[in-house]
Design a protein around this motif. Structure first.
Motif: not given
Length: 90
Positions: A27-30, A50-54, A58-63
């Protein structure tokens, strides 16, 4: 990596960071990160958004908690488990 095993003098890969395993490293590499030092000064909420958009999901809030843990660690705080930051988010 388990926060108790993290060593600041051995931050060569993203998986050397607290709470970062292979999936979070991808995910960080993305997001464009290749080295731990690139996370210093980053805004964890912006990374989460940004990760959610990419990914289109919608990512888990723990992310978000994980992103808080690694950005704060890279800004000088001690390594803590990601759930240490959950009450702050809530």
């Amino acid at each position: 990596m388990n926060p108790a095993k993290v060593r600041r003098d051995r931050l060569l890969a993203l998986t050397d960071l607290p709470n970062i395993g292979p999936a979070m490293a991808r995910d960080l590499q993305l997001l464009g990160f290749e080295h731990p030092g690139q996370l210093a000064g980053q805004n964890p909420q912006a990374l989460y958004d940004r990760l959610s958009a990419l990914t289109g999901v919608r990512q888990d809030p723990c992310v978000l908690d994980v992103f808080v843990s690694v950005t704060r660690f890279m800004d000088g705080e001690e390594a803590r488990p990601w759930w240490h930051y959950t009450p702050e988010r809530k």
